[in-house]
Motif scaffolding. Structure first.
Motif, PDB file in Angstrom:
ATOM      1  N   UNK A 157      -1.272  -1.911  -4.094  1.00 29.17           N
ATOM      2  CA  UNK A 157      -0.882  -1.821  -5.507  1.00 29.17           C
ATOM      3  C   UNK A 157       0.051  -2.978  -5.852  1.00 29.17           C
TER       4      UNK A 157
ATOM      5  N   UNK B 264       1.127   6.868  -8.419  1.00 26.90           N
ATOM      6  CA  UNK B 264       0.506   5.535  -8.389  1.00 26.90           C
ATOM      7  C   UNK B 264      -0.799   5.548  -9.195  1.00 26.90           C
ATOM      8  N   UNK B 265      -1.569   6.612  -9.060  1.00 27.30           N
ATOM      9  CA  UNK B 265      -2.840   6.706  -9.796  1.00 27.30           C
ATOM     10  C   UNK B 265      -2.585   6.773 -11.308  1.00 27.30           C
TER      11      UNK B 265
ATOM     12  N   UNK C  62       7.829   3.700   2.740  1.00 31.99           N
ATOM     13  CA  UNK C  62       8.837   3.286   3.729  1.00 31.99           C
ATOM     14  C   UNK C  62       9.861   2.336   3.124  1.00 31.99           C
TER      15      UNK C  62
ATOM     16  N   UNK D  13      -7.056  -0.305   3.246  1.00 30.71           N
ATOM     17  CA  UNK D  13      -5.805   0.096   2.596  1.00 30.71           C
ATOM     18  C   UNK D  13      -5.858  -0.288   1.119  1.00 30.71           C
ATOM     19  N   UNK D  14      -5.322   0.578   0.319  1.00 33.75           N
ATOM     20  CA  UNK D  14      -5.323   0.294  -1.114  1.00 33.75           C
ATOM     21  C   UNK D  14      -3.969  -0.314  -1.473  1.00 33.75           C
TER      22      UNK D  14
ATOM     23  N   UNK E 215       0.875  -1.185   0.000  1.00 32.55           N
ATOM     24  CA  UNK E 215       0.000   0.000   0.000  1.00 32.55           C
ATOM     25  C   UNK E 215       0.909   1.231   0.000  1.00 32.55           C
ATOM     26  N   UNK E 216       0.308   2.392  -0.250  1.00 32.48           N
ATOM     27  CA  UNK E 216       1.102   3.596  -0.469  1.00 32.48           C
ATOM     28  C   UNK E 216       2.162   3.851   0.581  1.00 32.48           C
ATOM     29  N   UNK E 217       1.734   3.833   1.840  1.00 32.88           N
ATOM     30  CA  UNK E 217       2.666   4.195   2.903  1.00 32.88           C
ATOM     31  C   UNK E 217       3.762   3.146   3.080  1.00 32.88           C
TER      32      UNK E 217
ATOM     33  N   UNK F 284       5.179  12.280  -0.375  1.00 25.39           N
ATOM     34  CA  UNK F 284       3.835  11.681  -0.555  1.00 25.39           C
ATOM     35  C   UNK F 284       3.085  12.350  -1.705  1.00 25.39           C
ATOM     36  N   UNK F 285       3.281  13.647  -1.781  1.00 23.17           N
ATOM     37  CA  UNK F 285       2.595  14.426  -2.830  1.00 23.17           C
ATOM     38  C   UNK F 285       3.019  14.003  -4.226  1.00 23.17           C
TER      39      UNK F 285
ATOM     40  N   UNK G  72       1.589   9.374  -4.410  1.00 26.30           N
ATOM     41  CA  UNK G  72       0.198   8.950  -4.590  1.00 26.30           C
ATOM     42  C   UNK G  72      -0.361   9.309  -5.975  1.00 26.30           C
ATOM     43  N   UNK G  73      -0.158  10.546  -6.421  1.00 30.39           N
ATOM     44  CA  UNK G  73      -0.635  10.845  -7.788  1.00 30.39           C
ATOM     45  C   UNK G  73       0.062   9.971  -8.843  1.00 30.39           C
TER      46      UNK G  73
END
Lengths: 109, 339
Positions: free
Chosen positions: A80, A56-57, A38, A77-78, A32-34, A49-50, A53-54
């Motif tokens: 990927x 990943x989308x 890490x 949690x999403x 997942x993203x977080x 993070x900014x 996440x975009x």
């Protein structure tokens, strides 16, 4: 001041393409993203993070990633993971990267 | 609603209208919760509002976070921008020129005297041109802003000629057979405006004269002139059809050049006939007599207008002659080369 800004911009430009490759390479197992953030950070690659996440989308929209929501510890949690299409292009990207590294090593020597 | 929820809602409000907006909010909340949990573990502190504030400060303002998800950070993106500029460069000058010509016609026909009316018409006309140009600019921007957002990326890519571009097109001299699109577009617009004025608004071609009680209007052309309208229309329409065909084909051929010669020859013939027809002009001694208490020096004005009209017709003949000669020369040159 202006010099610091231009330096920052150049560094950002340099890192932008690298992050795509780094992200794709880490998603052979789902993250997942977080956790991905890490994972990259543990290996020395700090990603904002900014940016992540975009990105990943976008990669998912281009069919290079797949994602699924999972409920874990009462928190959704999403996750990927690299898609079949992503798996196809990853070796090509790695080869491209190796080429860039070797060329730049010569150029900068 | 705690601070994190309020922050996520605020980011959501600022997100562009795109699919998966709820997903973004859900993912953001989950990430922030993970980060807080991490901090609790690392620092040994208890989760409190101060910790949340600290985290949110680091994460950035909701507007900034939302902006990172915007797939269209531009009003008009770099791929559409050259096309946007091209449209602007065609539309604005054509619009301004047409309106200037119309203002000139109004100023010349409505008020033959240099006075307040003339200043008013010219002032209003120029003001109208500025506002029309700004409106046109705004509308073009609006159309492109929408195109930028609704056209798929692939379609936008088609506007650039990168793939089809051939360095060989940088010939030392421009190909004489290639049509000049800007010339054609200007010609279509002016011909269309001419057609519209002569057929739909012939009343604006004339001279208005106001007394205290009544307004008088003396048309510029007599009935004799309007007898030529079918011929004028036929020539103008033929010109528009040829121009549209050339715009589509983008290249001059022998057939289109012969058509151009025929149209220009017809224009010259018609202009000569009009010039030689008596009583074609509306401004006559009789028409001025209909205006009571006229301080107009009728004979003088008649002479000026008749002379100007003849000059205008002669200019039309010269321009048509030059166009015809150019087409004929190009036709001969191409045929000579082939031999």
């Amino acid at each position: 001041m202006a010099n610091t800004e231009s330096l920052e911009n150049v560094v950002l430009e340099l890192r932008r393409g690298v992050i795509v490759l780094a992200v794709l390479s880490q998603l052979s197992s789902e993250q997942y993203g977080y956790s991905l953030l890490k994972l990259l950070s543990d290996q020395g690659l700090e990603v904002d993070q900014g940016t992540l996440y975009p990105l990943l989308r976008r990669l998912e929209a281009h069919g290079l990633l797949e994602s699924v929501w999972k409920l874990e510890e009462a928190r959704p949690r999403r996750y990927y993971i690299i898609s079949a299409e992503g798996k196809k292009i990853l070796p090509k990207l790695k080869k491209e990267w190796a080429g860039i590294v070797s060329v730049m090593a010569k150029v900068l020597a | 609603m705690n601070l994190i929820d309020r922050y996520v809602t605020e980011v959501g409000k600022n997100l562009p209208l795109l699919k998966g907006r709820e997903d973004i909010e859900k993912e953001l909340k989950s990430t922030l919760e993970d980060m807080l949990e991490d901090r609790v573990e690392q620092t040994g502190r208890l989760r409190d509002e101060a910790m949340e504030i600290e985290l949110l400060k680091e994460y950035g303002s909701p507007q900034k976070v939302a902006a990172t998800y915007n797939p269209h950070p531009y009003l008009i993106g770099p791929r559409l921008f050259p096309f946007f500029l091209m449209v602007l460069k065609i539309v604005i000058p054509v619009l301004v020129t047409v309106l200037l010509v119309l203002t000139g016609i109004r100023a010349a026909t409505d008020t033959p005297f240099m006075g307040m009316d003339f200043v008013n018409i010219v002032g209003k006309g120029l003001g109208g041109i500025v506002s029309a140009a700004i409106t046109a600019f705004g509308n073009i921007v609006l159309v492109f802003v929408i195109l930028e957002r609704v056209l798929p990326d692939k379609e936008i890519g088609d506007f650039s000629d990168e793939k089809d571009w051939d360095p060989a097109s940088l010939a030392k001299e421009p190909d004489p057979d290639t049509v000049k699109r800007s010339d054609l577009i200007a010609e279509i617009v002016f011909t269309f405006v001419g057609l519209a004025i002569l057929n739909l608004f012939p009343e604006i071609l004339g001279m208005s004269y106001f007394t205290e009680e009544k307004a008088f209007f003396i048309p510029m052309f007599s009935v004799e002139f309007f007898k030529f309208m079918p011929w004028i229309n036929a020539i103008f329409l033929a010109e528009i059809v040829l121009d549209i065909y050339l715009l589509r084909s983008a290249i001059w051929t022998s057939v289109t050049r012969i058509a151009k010669i025929i149209i220009e020859a017809a224009s010259i013939a018609l202009a000569v006939i009009i010039l030689r027809t008596p009583d074609i002009f509306g401004f006559t001694a009789e028409s001025f007599q209909s205006v009571p208490n006229s301080s107009v020096n009728a004979e003088m004005l008649m002479k000026i207008f008749n002379f100007s009209f003849s000059i205008a017709i002669i200019i039309v003949i010269i321009v048509a002659g030059v166009e015809m000669a150019k087409a004929a020369f190009a036709l001969l040159r191409v045929n000579y080369k082939r031999k």
